[in-house]
Design a protein around this motif. Structure first.
Motif, PDB file in Angstrom:
ATOM      1  N   TYR A 171     -12.368   4.071  -9.245  1.00  0.00           N
ATOM      2  CA  TYR A 171     -12.100   3.003  -8.288  1.00  0.00           C
ATOM      3  C   TYR A 171     -10.603   2.698  -8.223  1.00  0.00           C
ATOM      4  O   TYR A 171     -10.049   2.462  -7.137  1.00  0.00           O
ATOM      5  N   ALA A 172      -9.946   2.682  -9.371  1.00  0.00           N
ATOM      6  CA  ALA A 172      -8.517   2.366  -9.413  1.00  0.00           C
ATOM      7  C   ALA A 172      -7.707   3.381  -8.616  1.00  0.00           C
ATOM      8  O   ALA A 172      -6.797   3.014  -7.861  1.00  0.00           O
ATOM      9  N   VAL A 173      -8.027   4.660  -8.771  1.00  0.00           N
ATOM     10  CA  VAL A 173      -7.297   5.703  -8.045  1.00  0.00           C
ATOM     11  C   VAL A 173      -7.503   5.540  -6.538  1.00  0.00           C
ATOM     12  O   VAL A 173      -6.554   5.665  -5.744  1.00  0.00           O
ATOM     13  N   ILE A 174      -8.741   5.254  -6.139  1.00  0.00           N
ATOM     14  CA  ILE A 174      -9.027   5.068  -4.708  1.00  0.00           C
ATOM     15  C   ILE A 174      -8.261   3.867  -4.158  1.00  0.00           C
ATOM     16  O   ILE A 174      -7.634   3.933  -3.087  1.00  0.00           O
ATOM     17  N   ILE A 175      -8.293   2.754  -4.886  1.00  0.00           N
ATOM     18  CA  ILE A 175      -7.626   1.536  -4.416  1.00  0.00           C
ATOM     19  C   ILE A 175      -6.125   1.758  -4.294  1.00  0.00           C
ATOM     20  O   ILE A 175      -5.499   1.407  -3.278  1.00  0.00           O
ATOM     21  N   LYS A 176      -5.512   2.363  -5.329  1.00  0.00           N
ATOM     22  CA  LYS A 176      -4.064   2.589  -5.285  1.00  0.00           C
ATOM     23  C   LYS A 176      -3.682   3.565  -4.180  1.00  0.00           C
ATOM     24  O   LYS A 176      -2.658   3.400  -3.511  1.00  0.00           O
ATOM     25  N   ALA A 177      -4.499   4.602  -3.991  1.00  0.00           N
ATOM     26  CA  ALA A 177      -4.201   5.571  -2.934  1.00  0.00           C
ATOM     27  C   ALA A 177      -4.246   4.906  -1.560  1.00  0.00           C
ATOM     28  O   ALA A 177      -3.387   5.165  -0.701  1.00  0.00           O
ATOM     29  N   CYS A 178      -5.229   4.039  -1.353  1.00  0.00           N
ATOM     30  CA  CYS A 178      -5.332   3.335  -0.069  1.00  0.00           C
ATOM     31  C   CYS A 178      -4.160   2.381   0.132  1.00  0.00           C
ATOM     32  O   CYS A 178      -3.589   2.301   1.230  1.00  0.00           O
ATOM     33  N   PHE A 179      -3.780   1.662  -0.916  1.00  0.00           N
ATOM     34  CA  PHE A 179      -2.657   0.734  -0.794  1.00  0.00           C
ATOM     35  C   PHE A 179      -1.365   1.488  -0.490  1.00  0.00           C
ATOM     36  O   PHE A 179      -0.554   1.053   0.334  1.00  0.00           O
ATOM     37  N   ASP A 180      -1.155   2.623  -1.167  1.00  0.00           N
ATOM     38  CA  ASP A 180       0.051   3.409  -0.914  1.00  0.00           C
ATOM     39  C   ASP A 180       0.069   3.940   0.517  1.00  0.00           C
ATOM     40  O   ASP A 180       1.112   3.935   1.182  1.00  0.00           O
ATOM     41  N   ALA A 181      -1.085   4.403   0.997  1.00  0.00           N
ATOM     42  CA  ALA A 181      -1.151   4.942   2.357  1.00  0.00           C
ATOM     43  C   ALA A 181      -0.900   3.853   3.394  1.00  0.00           C
ATOM     44  O   ALA A 181      -0.179   4.072   4.378  1.00  0.00           O
ATOM     45  N   LEU A 182      -1.476   2.667   3.179  1.00  0.00           N
ATOM     46  CA  LEU A 182      -1.265   1.569   4.121  1.00  0.00           C
ATOM     47  C   LEU A 182       0.191   1.105   4.102  1.00  0.00           C
ATOM     48  O   LEU A 182       0.771   0.791   5.151  1.00  0.00           O
ATOM     49  N   ALA A 183       0.786   1.062   2.920  1.00  0.00           N
ATOM     50  CA  ALA A 183       2.189   0.661   2.821  1.00  0.00           C
ATOM     51  C   ALA A 183       3.090   1.667   3.526  1.00  0.00           C
ATOM     52  O   ALA A 183       4.041   1.292   4.223  1.00  0.00           O
ATOM     53  N   LEU A 184       2.792   2.954   3.361  1.00  0.00           N
ATOM     54  CA  LEU A 184       3.593   3.986   4.013  1.00  0.00           C
ATOM     55  C   LEU A 184       3.496   3.876   5.532  1.00  0.00           C
ATOM     56  O   LEU A 184       4.507   3.952   6.239  1.00  0.00           O
ATOM     57  N   GLN A 185       2.290   3.667   6.040  1.00  0.00           N
ATOM     58  CA  GLN A 185       2.129   3.555   7.488  1.00  0.00           C
ATOM     59  C   GLN A 185       2.837   2.310   8.022  1.00  0.00           C
ATOM     60  O   GLN A 185       3.422   2.334   9.106  1.00  0.00           O
TER      61      GLN A 185
END
Length: 243
Positions: A171-185
């Motif tokens: 879950y942690a990896v999924i959450i961090k990956a989503c946050f990083d992707a949203l921040a990048l966009q």
């Protein structure tokens, strides 16, 4: 100027003790690097400019860090340690039933308040792919961040005594990956509104993680069916034959 009678030159006066709260050269370099890198980006930043802003000799950059790549790693590591400390404090001070909402709001606020620090993270990711000497250090930094999020998931799922399990790390990896992707966009497109996507992400995660008060009452059935976790089947009504 008269010399001492012994014929020796006078020794230099001892250095004055550092004033309380004044950071040392290494800390000044990290603070200056964070500012210059955020304003100019990695490629346009020079060691000379970092030293000038820090108010130290340029040679100290190489003395403490060795290279500009390693300096960026040190800056990002400093930011990550601050985030980890904030997240630990959040876990300690937030009531369990409010932990999910507070944690997601905390993560979302970092993008709004510190977009430059996210930009430095992406610069470091690119360096980690290009520079083999930094690859393991960048991977370790990522793993440390994943573990802090996993501890938060474990606390929400199982309470104070819960320790992170493999699923919590997933879950942690999924959450961090989503946050990083949203921040990048959001950095690439100033008009991008990430708020509804953060809200959807939170609903998706919480719908699959059993947290406080999320247990659903079991449906009643026969004893044998309850043991097998099955619900009783409806009886089919057989029509009576006509008289």
């Amino acid at each position: 100027m008269a010399r001492p009678r012994s014929g020796k030159t006078p020794s230099s006066p001892p250095p004055e003790p550092a004033a309380p709260g004044v950071p040392d050269a290494r800390e000044r370099l990290i603070a200056a690097s964070s500012r210059v890198l955020a304003e100019r980006g990695y490629d346009a930043t020079t060691v000379k400019e970092v030293a000038r802003v820090a108010g130290v000799n340029q040679g100290l950059v190489h003395y403490y860090f060795g290279s500009k790549d390693a300096l960026l790693l040190a800056v990002t590591r400093e930011h990550s340690q601050q985030y980890a400390e904030e997240l630990r404090q959040l876990r300690e001070e937030t009531p369990l039933e409010q932990l999910a909402d507070t944690s997601f709001a905390w993560g979302e606020s970092h993008l709004r308040e510190s977009p430059a620090q996210f930009r430095l993270r992406y610069e470091l990711f690119a360096l980690g792919l290009r520079n083999p000497e930094l690859t393991s250090a960048v991977a370790e930094l990522q793993a440390q961040g994943d573990m802090e999020v996993a501890r938060t998931v474990a606390l929400y799922r199982g309470g104070d005594a819960a320790k992170p399990e493999p699923t919590d790390m997933h879950y942690a990896v999924i959450i961090k990956a989503c946050f990083d992707a949203l921040a990048l966009q959001a950095l690439l497109d100033p008009k991008f509104d990430a708020a509804p996507i953060y809200a959807l992400l939170k609903r998706m995660v919480l719908s699959s993680v059993d947290g406080p008060g999320s247990a659903k009452p079991a449906r009643r059935g026969t004893k044998g069916q309850a043991r097998r976790g099955k619900t009783p089947a409806r009886r089919r009504r057989v029509p009576r034959p006509p008289r």
